[in-house]
Each structure stands twice: as structure tokens, then as C-alpha cells.
Write a protein that holds these residues in place. Structure first.
Motif, PDB file in Angstrom:
ATOM      1  N   SER A   1       1.590  -1.857   3.454  1.00 39.12           N
ATOM      2  CA  SER A   1       2.367  -0.678   3.101  1.00 39.12           C
ATOM      3  C   SER A   1       2.648  -0.625   1.603  1.00 39.12           C
ATOM      4  CB  SER A   1       3.690  -0.662   3.878  1.00 39.12           C
ATOM      5  OG  SER A   1       4.458  -1.825   3.589  1.00 39.12           O
ATOM      6  N   VAL A   2       2.858  -1.798   0.982  1.00 37.66           N
ATOM      7  CA  VAL A   2       3.093  -1.857  -0.457  1.00 37.66           C
ATOM      8  C   VAL A   2       1.823  -1.497  -1.214  1.00 37.66           C
ATOM      9  CG1 VAL A   2       3.681  -3.375  -2.389  1.00 37.66           C
ATOM     10  CG2 VAL A   2       4.931  -3.559  -0.226  1.00 37.66           C
ATOM     11  N   LEU A   3       0.691  -2.015  -0.762  1.00 33.60           N
ATOM     12  CA  LEU A   3      -0.583  -1.721  -1.408  1.00 33.60           C
ATOM     13  C   LEU A   3      -0.925  -0.237  -1.300  1.00 33.60           C
ATOM     14  CD1 LEU A   3      -2.586  -4.822  -0.129  1.00 33.60           C
ATOM     15  CD2 LEU A   3      -1.691  -4.458  -2.440  1.00 33.60           C
ATOM     16  N   GLU A   4      -0.588   0.351  -0.172  1.00 31.76           N
ATOM     17  CA  GLU A   4      -0.845   1.783   0.002  1.00 31.76           C
ATOM     18  C   GLU A   4      -0.045   2.598  -1.004  1.00 31.76           C
ATOM     19  OE1 GLU A   4      -0.823   5.176   3.558  1.00 31.76           O
ATOM     20  OE2 GLU A   4       0.171   3.233   3.868  1.00 31.76           O
ATOM     21  N   ARG A   5       1.162   2.176  -1.286  1.00 32.70           N
ATOM     22  CA  ARG A   5       2.025   2.906  -2.200  1.00 32.70           C
ATOM     23  C   ARG A   5       1.443   2.968  -3.611  1.00 32.70           C
ATOM     24  NH1 ARG A   5       5.407   6.958  -3.126  1.00 32.70           N
ATOM     25  NH2 ARG A   5       7.116   6.440  -4.538  1.00 32.70           N
ATOM     26  N   VAL A   6       0.717   1.924  -4.014  1.00 28.66           N
ATOM     27  CA  VAL A   6       0.132   1.887  -5.367  1.00 28.66           C
ATOM     28  C   VAL A   6      -1.354   2.228  -5.354  1.00 28.66           C
ATOM     29  CG1 VAL A   6       1.840   0.268  -6.241  1.00 28.66           C
ATOM     30  CG2 VAL A   6      -0.256  -0.612  -5.200  1.00 28.66           C
ATOM     31  N   GLY A   7      -1.843   2.761  -4.253  1.00 31.24           N
ATOM     32  CA  GLY A   7      -3.221   3.222  -4.183  1.00 31.24           C
ATOM     33  C   GLY A   7      -4.255   2.134  -4.020  1.00 31.24           C
ATOM     34  N   LEU A   8      -3.872   1.009  -3.435  1.00 28.89           N
ATOM     35  CA  LEU A   8      -4.804  -0.111  -3.265  1.00 28.89           C
ATOM     36  C   LEU A   8      -4.884  -0.558  -1.804  1.00 28.89           C
ATOM     37  CD1 LEU A   8      -3.817  -2.170  -6.433  1.00 28.89           C
ATOM     38  CD2 LEU A   8      -5.994  -1.003  -6.048  1.00 28.89           C
ATOM     39  N   LYS A   9      -4.687   0.370  -0.893  1.00 31.87           N
ATOM     40  CA  LYS A   9      -4.682   0.029   0.519  1.00 31.87           C
ATOM     41  C   LYS A   9      -6.017  -0.550   0.974  1.00 31.87           C
ATOM     42  CE  LYS A   9      -3.980   1.995   5.143  1.00 31.87           C
ATOM     43  NZ  LYS A   9      -3.683   3.227   5.915  1.00 31.87           N
ATOM     44  N   GLU A  10      -7.122  -0.080   0.377  1.00 37.16           N
ATOM     45  CA  GLU A  10      -8.442  -0.555   0.807  1.00 37.16           C
ATOM     46  C   GLU A  10      -8.667  -2.030   0.510  1.00 37.16           C
ATOM     47  OE1 GLU A  10      -9.226   1.682  -3.157  1.00 37.16           O
ATOM     48  OE2 GLU A  10      -7.741   1.629  -1.537  1.00 37.16           O
ATOM     49  N   TYR A  11      -7.758  -2.626  -0.296  1.00 44.38           N
ATOM     50  CA  TYR A  11      -7.901  -4.047  -0.621  1.00 44.38           C
ATOM     51  C   TYR A  11      -6.920  -4.910   0.158  1.00 44.38           C
ATOM     52  CZ  TYR A  11     -10.782  -2.282  -4.365  1.00 44.38           C
ATOM     53  OH  TYR A  11     -11.771  -1.643  -5.074  1.00 44.38           O
ATOM     54  N   ALA A  12      -6.327  -4.337   1.180  1.00 40.00           N
ATOM     55  CA  ALA A  12      -5.357  -5.087   1.982  1.00 40.00           C
ATOM     56  C   ALA A  12      -5.970  -6.341   2.589  1.00 40.00           C
ATOM     57  CB  ALA A  12      -4.780  -4.191   3.072  1.00 40.00           C
ATOM     58  N   GLY A  13      -7.223  -6.250   3.004  1.00 37.15           N
ATOM     59  CA  GLY A  13      -7.877  -7.406   3.606  1.00 37.15           C
ATOM     60  C   GLY A  13      -7.999  -8.579   2.659  1.00 37.15           C
TER      61      GLY A  13
END
Length: 246
Positions: free
Chosen positions: A204-216
């Protein structure tokens, strides 16, 4: 400078007050001092009352310190460090004294940021090339929150963000806003910052800064591993790891 009875210098600092001398409250209770200042500056009574209210509010915050001179009848100087001098090297602003007083911390942060900008702005107006200035603001959500709070209002917050990011670039001011809760950060910062760096974080934090695709890669990454996204990179994003010196 305003000549008034009783005080030599008032500094905006986080230093503990000098218990050997009267403090800010003693200054404000000196009605002769206040009346003399108002008379010297030819103030209307409404102006005088507004200034007194403002001084009392700032005095209540606990960031004003007062030193009383020996042998000086009329003298008062409201002063702070020379930003031109202190910006010649590394400067750290220690706000530990204000952990339980976020309003005081915000006042100090905004005052210092304004001073830094003013110095670089004067250099630019004189035709000089401003010295590069890099500002790192930890726990940035405390000073640049999403909306109005008891301590600061949104217009004030966003005016400072615009000043630092948009107007600061030509004055060679770079700013790093560090936070672990981007949901609490003013969205204008996310909009105006060109580079995002994410350490190990929840999706959820990564999504907020536009990096959700790197969650893995980042959600369970080791310490020191991060993803950086910037328009300045040919690949737009890279994975980085801090260097261990052996």
C-alpha cells in the motif's frame, strides 16, 4: 531594532532558557516597555494589540528566549543566526526539545526553510550563482501534512512546498522529503518531486508513491535495498543497494 525597556536579545532557538534572568513572560508583563515601543513606532492601538497577541502566542510556544542586559536602559533586538554564515557547511536542526510540541517544531522548521530560501534568492537577484543547497527533512509528514491541522493550515503548507520545489530549483535548492507514511504526506509533494526512492515497504505504501509494480522485490527486501524511480534515468527505475565498506 526597537528601543524598549529591559531586553537585549530574543533568539529563535531550541536552547533551554537562562534561569538566571527574567524570561519572555517577564518581558511581556513589562507594560512600560510595550507602551514605549508602540509610541516609538507610532502604532495605532489596534496594531499594538495585534502585535501583543502575536508575541504572546509565540511566547507560549516556548521557542523564544530572553536575555536582560546590564546597564542598558532601552534596548531590544529580535535576532537569530546568520543563514549566510551557517549555510557554508553542514547544518543539523535538532528538534528533540519539541517532541511534545509539534506546533513549535513546525514554526522553527518553516522559519529556517524561509531563511535558507531568502539567502539563495538574494544571491540570484545579485546576479550570482547560488551555492547548491541540499535539504533533508526527516519525518516530513509532521511538517507537510495532507490537510489542515491544529498546528498548520493547508495553504501555508502548500505555499512552502511550492516555494521549495518549484522556485527552489532555479536557486539550486534540492529537497529530500523522507517519510514512512506517505498517506499522511501532502499530495503536492508526491506531485512535484521528480525522484522517488522506496526502501522495504508494504504494498500500500509503494502504491502511494507509484512503485506498486515493485512490491514483489521490495516488500521483503533485505536492509539497504531500494527502488529508485526518476525521469533522469534512461530506464526510469533502478534497484539499488547501499555499499558496505570492508
Amino acid at each position: 531594532m526597537v528601543d524598549v525597556q529591559g531586553v537585549e536579545r530574543t533568539d529563535i532557538t531550541g536552547n533551554e532558557r537562562n534561569t538566571q534572568q527574567p524570561d519572555f513572560d517577564a518581558l511581556m508583563s513589562n507594560t512600560d516597555c510595550i507602551e514605549l515601543a508602540a509610541t516609538c513606532m507610532r502604532m495605532a492601538w489596534q496594531q499594538r494589540e495585534n502585535i501583543i497577541r502575536g508575541l504572546n502566542m509565540i511566547g507560549g510556544v516556548g521557542i523564544m528566549d530572553v536575555k536582560w542586559p546590564q546597564g542598558l536602559k532601552f534596548r531590544a533586538v529580535f535576532d537569530e543566526p546568520s543563514y549566510q554564515e551557517i549555510l557554508r557547511g553542514f547544518v543539523g536542526l535538532d528538534l528533540r526539545l519539541f517532541r511534545e510540541n509539534p506546533f513549535a517544531a513546525s514554526v522553527i522548521v518553516y522559519r529556517v526553510l524561509d531563511g535558507v530560501f531568502t539567502v539563495r534568492d538574494l544571491e540570484l537577484k545579485k546576479g550570482l550563482e547560488p551555492r547548491p543547497t541540499f535539504i533533508l527533512i526527516d519525518e516530513a509528514h509532521n511538517y507537510f501534512p495532507q490537510g489542515d491541522t491544529e498546528d498548520v493550515n493547508r495553504d501555508t503548507v502548500e505555499a512552502m512546498i511550492n516555494r521549495l520545489t518549484r522556485l527552489g530549483r532555479i536557486r539550486r535548492i534540492g529537497v529530500i522529503f523522507a517519510t514512512h507514511t506517505p498517506d499522511d504526506l501532502n499530495p503536492l509533494i508526491l506531485q512535484l518531486t521528480n525522484t522517488k526512492i522506496a526502501l522495504r515497504s508494504e504494498e500500500s505504501v509503494l502504491e502511494r508513491v507509484g512503485l506498486k509494480e515493485y512490491a514483489g522485490e521490495i516488500t521483503y527486501a533485505q536492509d539497504g535495498v531500494a527502488v529508485m524511480k526518476s525521469y533522469a534515468l534512461r530506464t526510469h527505475t533502478i534497484t539499488i543497494r547501499h555499499y558496505h565498506h570492508r
